[in-house]
Design an enzyme around this catalytic site. Sequence first.
Site, PDB file in Angstrom:
ATOM      1  N   PRO A  66       0.825  -1.215   0.000  1.00 51.62           N
ATOM      2  CA  PRO A  66       0.000   0.000   0.000  1.00 51.62           C
ATOM      3  C   PRO A  66       0.857   1.262   0.000  1.00 51.62           C
ATOM      4  CG  PRO A  66       0.042  -0.986   2.188  1.00 51.62           C
ATOM      5  CD  PRO A  66       0.735  -1.952   1.275  1.00 51.62           C
ATOM      6  N   THR A  67       0.586   2.136  -0.939  1.00 52.80           N
ATOM      7  CA  THR A  67       1.209   3.458  -1.003  1.00 52.80           C
ATOM      8  C   THR A  67       0.110   4.468  -1.310  1.00 52.80           C
ATOM      9  OG1 THR A  67       1.803   3.005  -3.325  1.00 52.80           O
ATOM     10  CG2 THR A  67       3.543   2.737  -1.667  1.00 52.80           C
ATOM     11  N   SER A  93      -4.265   1.326  -0.534  1.00 55.35           N
ATOM     12  CA  SER A  93      -4.127   2.185   0.637  1.00 55.35           C
ATOM     13  C   SER A  93      -5.457   2.810   1.040  1.00 55.35           C
ATOM     14  CB  SER A  93      -3.117   3.293   0.338  1.00 55.35           C
ATOM     15  OG  SER A  93      -3.065   4.241   1.375  1.00 55.35           O
ATOM     16  N   TYR A 116      -5.810   2.031   8.666  1.00 48.57           N
ATOM     17  CA  TYR A 116      -5.364   2.597   9.934  1.00 48.57           C
ATOM     18  C   TYR A 116      -6.566   2.601  10.868  1.00 48.57           C
ATOM     19  CZ  TYR A 116      -1.333   4.595   7.405  1.00 48.57           C
ATOM     20  OH  TYR A 116      -0.204   4.782   6.650  1.00 48.57           O
ATOM     21  N   LYS A 207       0.537  -5.072   9.630  1.00 51.61           N
ATOM     22  CA  LYS A 207       1.696  -4.597   8.879  1.00 51.61           C
ATOM     23  C   LYS A 207       2.477  -3.585   9.727  1.00 51.61           C
ATOM     24  CE  LYS A 207       2.918  -2.368   4.475  1.00 51.61           C
ATOM     25  NZ  LYS A 207       3.683  -1.226   5.000  1.00 51.61           N
ATOM     26  N   HIS A 231       7.624   0.622   7.361  1.00 53.56           N
ATOM     27  CA  HIS A 231       6.856   1.681   6.692  1.00 53.56           C
ATOM     28  C   HIS A 231       7.697   2.363   5.612  1.00 53.56           C
ATOM     29  CE1 HIS A 231       2.883   3.735   7.625  1.00 53.56           C
ATOM     30  NE2 HIS A 231       3.296   4.393   6.569  1.00 53.56           N
ATOM     31  N   ARG A 266      14.221  -3.963  -4.701  1.00 57.34           N
ATOM     32  CA  ARG A 266      14.479  -3.240  -5.943  1.00 57.34           C
ATOM     33  C   ARG A 266      14.892  -4.157  -7.095  1.00 57.34           C
ATOM     34  NH1 ARG A 266      12.250  -0.372  -3.020  1.00 57.34           N
ATOM     35  NH2 ARG A 266      12.786   1.727  -2.306  1.00 57.34           N
ATOM     36  N   GLY A 285       6.808  -1.586  -3.250  1.00 54.08           N
ATOM     37  CA  GLY A 285       6.197  -0.287  -3.006  1.00 54.08           C
ATOM     38  C   GLY A 285       6.633   0.772  -3.984  1.00 54.08           C
ATOM     39  N   ARG A 286       7.722   1.454  -3.699  1.00 56.09           N
ATOM     40  CA  ARG A 286       8.132   2.597  -4.523  1.00 56.09           C
ATOM     41  C   ARG A 286       8.346   2.254  -6.007  1.00 56.09           C
ATOM     42  NH1 ARG A 286      10.480   3.858   0.534  1.00 56.09           N
ATOM     43  NH2 ARG A 286       9.945   5.960   1.302  1.00 56.09           N
TER      44      ARG A 286
END
Length: 331
Positions: A66-67, A93, A116, A207, A231, A266, A285-286
Site C-alpha cells: 500500500p502506497t 491504501s 489505519y 503490517k 513503513h 528493488r 512499493g516505490r
Amino acid sequence: MNPVLAELHDKARAVLDPVHYDFFAGGVGDEVVLAENEAAFRRLALLPRVLRGEEISDDFPVMISPTAFHRLAHPDGELATARAAGSTTLVSSMASTVPIADVVAAASGPVWFQLYVQPDMEVTEALVRRAERAGCAALVVTVDSPVFGRHRRDLAHGFHDLPPGLAAENMRDLVGPGLRNIAMSPAVSWKHIDRLREMTTLPLWVKGVLHPQDARLAVEHGVAGIVVSNHGGRQLDLVPAALDALPAVVDAVAGRVPVALDGGVRSGGDIALALASGASVVGIGRPVLWGLAADGEQGVRRVLDVLRDEFLHVLTLCGGELSRDMVVARC
C-alpha cells in the site's frame, strides 16, 4: 537496483513535480533506515543448490504494497495500478485517491484493503464495511503509526495536503457527509485488533511488525498474517532494515501464519533473498510508483514483468528452491 527500474525511476523523477517526488521518495529524519532497507540486501548472498533435476515453478510470490495518493503520480492513479496488477495481489491504501470500490472494479486479481484503525471505532467500522462491500479479500492493518512520521522533505516544501481536486476518497461520507482526515492514535492496542476480528470475517493481517514478541502477540490475537515492515523508512529512523528484522520474526511465528516482507526491494534478486530469509511473500512499493509516474498502467506492468523475469532467473540458478541455509553474509 534493476536497470529497468532505475530507468523508470529516473523518468518518474523527471516528470513528477519535485514536491510530489520527494513525498514518494523521502523518509523520516535523516533517512538512515530508508537507505538501510536497500543496503541490507547487498550485505547478503545466496549459496545455490545444483543438479536438482526439477522443473522450476513459475509462481511469483509478490504483492503490491500500500502506497498513498497515486493520482499525484498519474491521472488514472490507483485505477492504472489495479489494471496493471493482473493476478498479483494489490494492497490498496486507505489513503487512495480513488475509492476502494472503483479500485476493486478495475482489478482482475485480489485486492486487499490497508487500514489505519481510527480513534472513533464507528469510523473504523464504516471503513471495514466499505472494504467488504467493495469485495476486498483481506484487511491489512498498519500498526506502526501511533503518530505521523516527520518527513523533512515534506516539511521543507510545506507539503501538508493534496492539491485541489484530489482527496483520500475512502475517507468521504463515512459517518455522515463530508471528507474526514486520517487520524493516528497512540491509544490503538491489541484490543482494537480483537474488535476488528469480531467485526469482520475478512482475514486480518498486521503490517509494521519488527519485534519478535509483537509477532507472537499477533499470532495469539488471531491474525491471518504478518508483514515485517518499517513503513518504507517513513516512521522511525532508529529501526533496523526490514530484511534484518525478518529472520527473528519468522522464528517467533514458527510457521503458524505467513510472514510477508516489504521495504527496499528493488530487484528480482532482492525478492529471492527475502524469500530465502523466511518471507512467504514480498511487497513492492516505490518501484510501482516509479512505473506509474513514468508510463501509467504500462509502466506498472513493466515493473512487475521485469521483477518476475529476474526473480525466476535467479530461482532457476539457485536450483529452484530458496531456504534459510542458503543465505550467507558477504565478507
